[in-house]
Structure formats: C-alpha cells, structure tokens
Design an enzyme around this catalytic site. Structure first.
Site, PDB file in Angstrom:
ATOM      1  N   HIS A 204      -0.836   0.303  -9.619  1.00  0.00           N
ATOM      2  CA  HIS A 204      -1.573  -0.640  -8.755  1.00  0.00           C
ATOM      3  C   HIS A 204      -2.185  -1.796  -9.569  1.00  0.00           C
ATOM      4  O   HIS A 204      -3.409  -1.961  -9.620  1.00  0.00           O
ATOM      5  CB  HIS A 204      -2.670   0.078  -7.950  1.00  0.00           C
TER       6      HIS A 204
ATOM      7  N   ARG B 208       0.860  -1.187   0.000  1.00  0.00           N
ATOM      8  CA  ARG B 208       0.000   0.000   0.000  1.00  0.00           C
ATOM      9  C   ARG B 208       0.896   1.237   0.000  1.00  0.00           C
ATOM     10  O   ARG B 208       1.947   1.253   0.650  1.00  0.00           O
ATOM     11  CB  ARG B 208      -0.882   0.042   1.256  1.00  0.00           C
TER      12      ARG B 208
HETATM   13  P1  NAP Z   1      -1.450 -11.573   5.234  1.00  0.00           P
HETATM   14  O1  NAP Z   1      -1.572 -13.007   4.794  1.00  0.00           O
HETATM   15  O2  NAP Z   1      -2.379 -11.062   6.264  1.00  0.00           O
HETATM   16  O3  NAP Z   1       0.066 -11.378   5.719  1.00  0.00           O
HETATM   17  C1  NAP Z   1       0.502 -10.222   6.327  1.00  0.00           C
HETATM   18  C2  NAP Z   1       1.921 -10.435   6.846  1.00  0.00           C
HETATM   19  O4  NAP Z   1       2.384  -9.193   7.387  1.00  0.00           O
HETATM   20  C3  NAP Z   1       1.996 -11.475   7.971  1.00  0.00           C
HETATM   21  O5  NAP Z   1       3.190 -12.212   7.900  1.00  0.00           O
HETATM   22  C4  NAP Z   1       2.005 -10.588   9.210  1.00  0.00           C
HETATM   23  O6  NAP Z   1       2.619 -11.159  10.353  1.00  0.00           O
HETATM   24  C5  NAP Z   1       2.811  -9.413   8.728  1.00  0.00           C
HETATM   25  N1  NAP Z   1       2.578  -8.232   9.568  1.00  0.00           N
HETATM   26  C6  NAP Z   1       1.413  -7.594   9.805  1.00  0.00           C
HETATM   27  N2  NAP Z   1       1.600  -6.577  10.670  1.00  0.00           N
HETATM   28  C7  NAP Z   1       2.912  -6.599  10.992  1.00  0.00           C
HETATM   29  C8  NAP Z   1       3.720  -5.827  11.862  1.00  0.00           C
HETATM   30  N3  NAP Z   1       3.210  -4.820  12.573  1.00  0.00           N
HETATM   31  N4  NAP Z   1       5.027  -6.132  11.957  1.00  0.00           N
HETATM   32  C9  NAP Z   1       5.553  -7.174  11.264  1.00  0.00           C
HETATM   33  N5  NAP Z   1       4.840  -7.942  10.414  1.00  0.00           N
HETATM   34  C10 NAP Z   1       3.538  -7.655  10.291  1.00  0.00           C
HETATM   35  O7  NAP Z   1      -1.585 -10.600   3.982  1.00  0.00           O
HETATM   36  P2  NAP Z   1      -1.379 -10.944   2.421  1.00  0.00           P
HETATM   37  O8  NAP Z   1      -2.568 -11.687   1.909  1.00  0.00           O
HETATM   38  O9  NAP Z   1      -0.035 -11.555   2.255  1.00  0.00           O
HETATM   39  O10 NAP Z   1      -1.424  -9.476   1.784  1.00  0.00           O
HETATM   40  C11 NAP Z   1      -0.484  -8.480   2.157  1.00  0.00           C
HETATM   41  C12 NAP Z   1      -0.890  -7.111   1.595  1.00  0.00           C
HETATM   42  O11 NAP Z   1      -0.602  -7.033   0.199  1.00  0.00           O
HETATM   43  C13 NAP Z   1      -2.391  -6.792   1.655  1.00  0.00           C
HETATM   44  O12 NAP Z   1      -2.766  -6.360   2.943  1.00  0.00           O
HETATM   45  C14 NAP Z   1      -2.549  -5.692   0.615  1.00  0.00           C
HETATM   46  O13 NAP Z   1      -2.376  -4.436   1.220  1.00  0.00           O
HETATM   47  C15 NAP Z   1      -1.378  -5.945  -0.352  1.00  0.00           C
HETATM   48  N6  NAP Z   1      -1.841  -6.296  -1.709  1.00  0.00           N
HETATM   49  C16 NAP Z   1      -1.488  -5.496  -2.762  1.00  0.00           C
HETATM   50  C17 NAP Z   1      -1.896  -5.831  -4.051  1.00  0.00           C
HETATM   51  C18 NAP Z   1      -1.473  -5.009  -5.249  1.00  0.00           C
HETATM   52  O14 NAP Z   1      -1.995  -5.238  -6.350  1.00  0.00           O
HETATM   53  N7  NAP Z   1      -0.530  -4.112  -5.124  1.00  0.00           N
HETATM   54  C19 NAP Z   1      -2.687  -6.974  -4.271  1.00  0.00           C
HETATM   55  C20 NAP Z   1      -3.023  -7.772  -3.179  1.00  0.00           C
HETATM   56  C21 NAP Z   1      -2.593  -7.428  -1.891  1.00  0.00           C
HETATM   57  P3  NAP Z   1       2.041 -12.523  11.010  1.00  0.00           P
HETATM   58  O15 NAP Z   1       2.519 -13.613  10.058  1.00  0.00           O
HETATM   59  O16 NAP Z   1       2.706 -12.600  12.311  1.00  0.00           O
HETATM   60  O17 NAP Z   1       0.551 -12.397  11.058  1.00  0.00           O
END
Ligand code: NAP
Length: 309
Positions: free
Chosen positions: A272, A224
């Site tokens: 994006h 983001r």
């Molecule tokens: P996810 O499965 O919820 O994984 C999030 C990861 O971030 C987890 O490992 C989590 O730790 C870690 N995390 C969260 N808060 C943290 C903190 N304060 N300190 C350290 N680590 C932290 O999410 P995802 O499905 O992989 O997606 C990630 C993000 O990608 C989405 O939220 C979205 O914003 C972005 N995204 C972007 C696009 C694009 O087209 N650009 C498309 C899709 C998604 P834990 O393992 O301990 O929970």
C-alpha cells in the site's frame, strides 16, 4: 477563527500543522492531547476519526480525509450535518500515475516472466507487442484514473475507462454503468482498478468478472483490497485465466504472513505505497476549503454520502 483538530501519527500532525499554518496563519490547530474546549472544534483532519468523535465534537462540520479514499470515514455513523472532503491533489495523482505506468509497463514488457527465467538461468525471449496493440482498461475514471489514462496514452497504449456516469476523456474509449461493463472487459488485456470502495464496488473483482476478460489478461489493483475476492483471483491465476497480478492493496492490511498472496508466483505485491497525499502539497486545498467554510461557500471535493465516494 476556525478550530481544527488533527489526528494521525505525531510526525505527520506536525507536518500538517506547519503546512496549514503557512496558508492560514490564524487557524486554531488542536491535537488529541490538547483539544481545548471540544465545542470549539468545527473541522477534523485524519483518515480514521477516533471512536465516539461525534459526541466528542458536537459542533463538527467537516472531516478532511488525509487521502483520496473516504471509505473508512463514510463507513462510520456520521451526524447528518458533517461533510466529508477527500483529497484531490496533483502530487497524489502524479504519484499514483507513476505506479500505474510502472505496473502496466512491467506487465506489457513481460518482466514477471523474465524474472522467472532469470531465476531458472534461462535466456528466453518473448516476442514483443507494440503498446498500440495492448489494450489497457481502467476501472474508475476519476481524478486518479483519468491522470493515469493520459499518461498511458502518451506511450501509445490503447486505453479505455469505465465509470458510473458517462465521461469524456481525450483519446480514451469511455464506458459506463453495469450494461457496458461486459464490452469494456472483453477488450481489456491489462485491467487496472482505481475505483473507490463502496457498497456497489466491494468484491467487484470476482470469478465472474475475471472470466469475462480475454484469457491470459493481467490485473493491477491500486485501489482497495476490498474490491477483490482473493480466492477468486488466486483461482483465476492458478488456472491461467489471469497471467499475472500486481497488487498494492490487500485484505487485511498488513497482509498476515500465512496469506497465500505472499508466495504466489503470479502475484507481485507492494505494501500500500502506490500514492500518498503530502501535507506540503495537499494543504492548499484544505486551506481553500476552510476559507470557503468560513465564507459560507460550497466546499470542493466533497464526498457524496449517498453514493459512498
Ligand atoms: P474519484 O475521483 O472519486 O473517482 C472514482 C471513479 O470511480 C469515478 O470515475 C467514478 O464514476 C467511478 N465509480 C465509482 N463507483 C462506481 C461504480 N459503482 N461503477 C462504475 N464506476 C464507479 O476517486 P479517485 O480520487 O480517482 O480515487 C480512486 C480510489 O483510489 C480511492 O477511492 C482510493 O480507494 C484509491 N487510492 C489508493 C491509493 C493507494 O496508495 N493504493 C492512493 C490513493 C487512492 P463517476 O466518474 O461516474 O463518478
């Protein structure tokens, strides 16, 4: 019969409806134009619910996000009984992994520098580095970060990841928590951000964090725009602390024409597009969650409202 209302662009609504009906033929799918009795509606699909949705749909139980990120939905004032489900989906992960592999390889193989040489008509070689000697660090080892880490390992990159709680990913050095962030950054040549946007991670990519990377490191943001303090990133690029940045996300979006990111020689920008969930693929897990809701079973991929992701 569960009644679900679909928001979003009309052509996408039609796709979601067709795909959801393929899994659940009896699902009562409504649109904002034809909501029927709003009190029937227990599920909402869409990444940006309408203003006042809580009062509009008093019996709402679940909001299904159209994507992996739920920062906008969790930023709304949600009634306590409403659950938020994010998309975790193989197609979404595979598409993000393509983007991360493309951007890491682009930086690893010095493509931005070769692009500049080409513009200057200069035949200028840069000594190659083996992938095994290139240290990639992924902020966020969730659904997307883990998939990207596995793919980068197949190229033999030296990969580490950083998460909130301890993780164990085969072949990946796993760091977690604020205490381990310094050592993670110190060993990272290419930093990839795949964190969710939460109160804890907003603005995490600032001058202080960038200064803790080895000089000349590169940065990729496919999470983001709100993770990055834009002025700090531009300053780090201008003074050589960061060699190049590949950004898929910005603040705001769309990026206004006068924003310095557009013309910065150290930035490669995409609008994006890194990954998107398709109804054809993601409907299966939404349908499964609707079955679970009807059966009173726990839902999959629930966002934790207190954690913010
Ligand atoms: P996810 O499965 O919820 O994984 C999030 C990861 O971030 C987890 O490992 C989590 O730790 C870690 N995390 C969260 N808060 C943290 C903190 N304060 N300190 C350290 N680590 C932290 O999410 P995802 O499905 O992989 O997606 C990630 C993000 O990608 C989405 O939220 C979205 O914003 C972005 N995204 C972007 C696009 C694009 O087209 N650009 C498309 C899709 C998604 P834990 O393992 O301990 O929970």
């Amino acid at each position: 019969v569960t009644a679900l209302i679909v928001y979003g662009r009309p052509e996408w609504r039609a796709r979601w409806s067709a795909c959801l009906h393929a899994h659940l033929p009896d699902l009562d799918i409504r649109t904002p134009e034809n909501p029927g009795n709003p009190a029937d509606i227990t599920c909402l699909l869409g990444s940006i619910p309408p203003e006042g949705f809580a009062a509009l749909y008093p019996n709402l139980r679940v909001i299904f996000s159209e994507g992996a990120g739920v920062d906008i939905i969790l930023g709304l004032r949600l009634p306590p009984q409403v659950m938020v489900v994010r998309i975790v989906d193989d197609t979404l992960s595979a598409m993000m992994t393509e983007y991360i592999v493309w951007s890491v390889l682009t930086l690893h193989r010095n493509i931005p520098a070769y692009r500049a040489s080409q513009t200057a008509h200069q035949w200028q070689r840069i000594p190659a580095t083996l992938a095994a000697n290139r240290r990639v660090g992924i902020l966020g080892l969730g659904a997307l970060g883990t998939d990207a880490a596995h793919a980068l390992r197949r190229f033999d990159f030296t990969v580490a990841g950083w998460s909130r709680s301890p993780r164990d990913v085969d072949g990946v050095a796993c760091y977690h928590g604020a205490d381990m962030l310094d050592s993670f950054l110190a060993r990272t040549d290419i930093l990839v951000c795949l964190l969710p946007l939460t109160p804890e991670t907003r603005g995490i990519i600032d001058a202080e964090l960038l200064a803790r990377l080895p000089r000349g490191a590169a940065f990729i943001n496919a999470a983001r725009g709100g993770h990055v303090v834009q002025e700090d990133l531009i300053a780090a690029l201008d003074e050589g602390q960061i060699a190049h940045a590949i950004l898929d996300v910005t603040t705001p979006e769309p990026l206004p024409p006068e924003n310095p990111i557009w013309a910065h020689p150290g930035i490669t920008l995409t609008p994006h597009v890194a990954s998107i969930a398709t109804p054809e693929s993601a409907s299966a897990s939404i349908a499964e969650n609707i079955r679970r809701l009807e059966a009173g079973s726990p839902l999959l991929h629930l966002a934790d409202r207190s954690r913010g992701y």
